[in-house]
Design an enzyme around this catalytic site. Structure first.
Site, mmCIF file in Angstrom:
data_model
loop_
_atom_site.group_PDB
_atom_site.id
_atom_site.type_symbol
_atom_site.label_atom_id
_atom_site.label_comp_id
_atom_site.label_asym_id
_atom_site.label_seq_id
_atom_site.Cartn_x
_atom_site.Cartn_y
_atom_site.Cartn_z
ATOM 1 N N GLY A 1 46.704 39.022 32.856
ATOM 2 C CA GLY A 1 45.808 39.189 33.996
ATOM 3 C C GLY A 1 44.717 38.151 34.019
ATOM 4 O O GLY A 1 44.779 37.161 33.286
ATOM 5 N N ASN A 2 43.733 38.344 34.873
ATOM 6 C CA ASN A 2 42.592 37.432 34.960
ATOM 7 C C ASN A 2 41.330 38.249 35.178
ATOM 8 O O ASN A 2 41.382 39.459 35.353
ATOM 9 C CB ASN A 2 42.823 36.389 36.062
ATOM 10 C CG ASN A 2 42.976 37.030 37.417
ATOM 11 O OD1 ASN A 2 42.039 37.570 37.979
ATOM 12 N ND2 ASN A 2 44.204 37.003 37.960
ATOM 13 N N ARG A 3 40.178 37.574 35.184
ATOM 14 C CA ARG A 3 38.893 38.264 35.175
ATOM 15 C C ARG A 3 38.337 38.548 36.560
ATOM 16 O O ARG A 3 37.180 38.948 36.694
ATOM 17 C CB ARG A 3 37.888 37.432 34.381
ATOM 18 C CG ARG A 3 38.349 37.129 32.970
ATOM 19 C CD ARG A 3 37.444 36.118 32.303
ATOM 20 N NE ARG A 3 36.170 36.692 31.968
ATOM 21 C CZ ARG A 3 35.911 37.271 30.798
ATOM 22 N NH1 ARG A 3 36.824 37.327 29.867
ATOM 23 N NH2 ARG A 3 34.733 37.785 30.567
#
Ligand code: C5P
Length: 220
Positions: free
Chosen positions: A29-31
């Site tokens: 995932g990413n932030r």
């Protein structure tokens, strides 16, 4: 709100970050928090638009009066935005979409006993949804892309933005700097918007809601 300047318009906004499953319990995932996309949705609703919010793993609540479609992965986001964009006047791609997904999703949890001291993940490229929408463009529909970059140098950031604009083919590209603390989880944002020719048409900084208003001013 006195400015009902988006009344009768259908605005599709993607927000948040995609998660690409590795196995039943893990993902890449990413932030992205989804705050900028949600601020755009709130501002567009206040200006009279009918808003479809394509929500990928938001960390903030979605506006109650938006038509919210929840998605997890890039491929789900692709299907949802392609469907919604067919009737949209404006499409704003604020979500952080994974460029790659695991080539295979394991049916069972990956065990370190089976993989040992190092584990190599094979990834497959996801479609570029924004470039695909632009290529299949419908006259009269505005397409806005985002570019989250970690480049600290302003000139090089601008050069990256211009290259990306040429590759994506959208109408406006919103450049913003992201890092460990800037951009994604923050309540503030700093943006530079490029038009099709790569010219700067707007520079803004402030709350994500105030930045959203500036982006909508350009769209109007
Ligand atoms: O290439 P990059 O990921 O930096 O481009 C960012 C822009 O492209 C964002 O608007 C994002 O929503 C969109 N995007 C996309 N499909 C991808 C990757 C990014 O539509 N696979």
């Amino acid at each position: 709100d006195p400015r009902r300047d988006l009344a009768g318009k259908h605005v599709v906004i993607t927000a948040g970050g995609t998660r690409e499953p590795l196995d039943p319990v893990r993902f890449l995932g990413n932030r992205s928090s989804g705050k900028q996309g949600v601020a755009l949705a709130q501002a567009a609703l206040a200006r009279g638009a009918w808003v479809t919010l394509i929500a990928a793993n938001l960390e903030v609540p979605a506006p109650a009066s938006a038509d919210v479609r929840r998605v997890g992965t890039a491929l789900e986001l692709d299907a949802a935005v392609t469907d919604a964009a067919a009737h949209a006047d404006v499409v704003i791609m604020a979500a952080a979409v994974a460029d790659y997904r695991p080539a295979a999703v394991r049916a069972d949890k990956i065990k370190k006993d089976d993989t040992g001291d190092s584990l190599l993940l094979e990834l497959t490229r996801n479609p570029d949804i924004l470039a695909g929408l632009a290529a299949a463009g419908r006259p009269g529909r505005l397409l806005i892309g985002f570019a989250a970059e970690t480049e600290p140098d302003a000139d090089r950031l601008l050069a990256l933005g211009r290259t990306k604009m040429a590759r994506k083919g959208c109408d406006f590209l919103v450049l913003n700097r992201v890092g460990w603390t800037e951009g994604f989880a923050s309540d503030r944002n700093e943006i530079t918007v490029l038009d099709r020719r790569g010219d700067i048409v707007c520079e803004a900084s402030g709350s994500k809601l105030s930045v959203a208003e500036r982006i909508l001013d350009l769209i109007v």
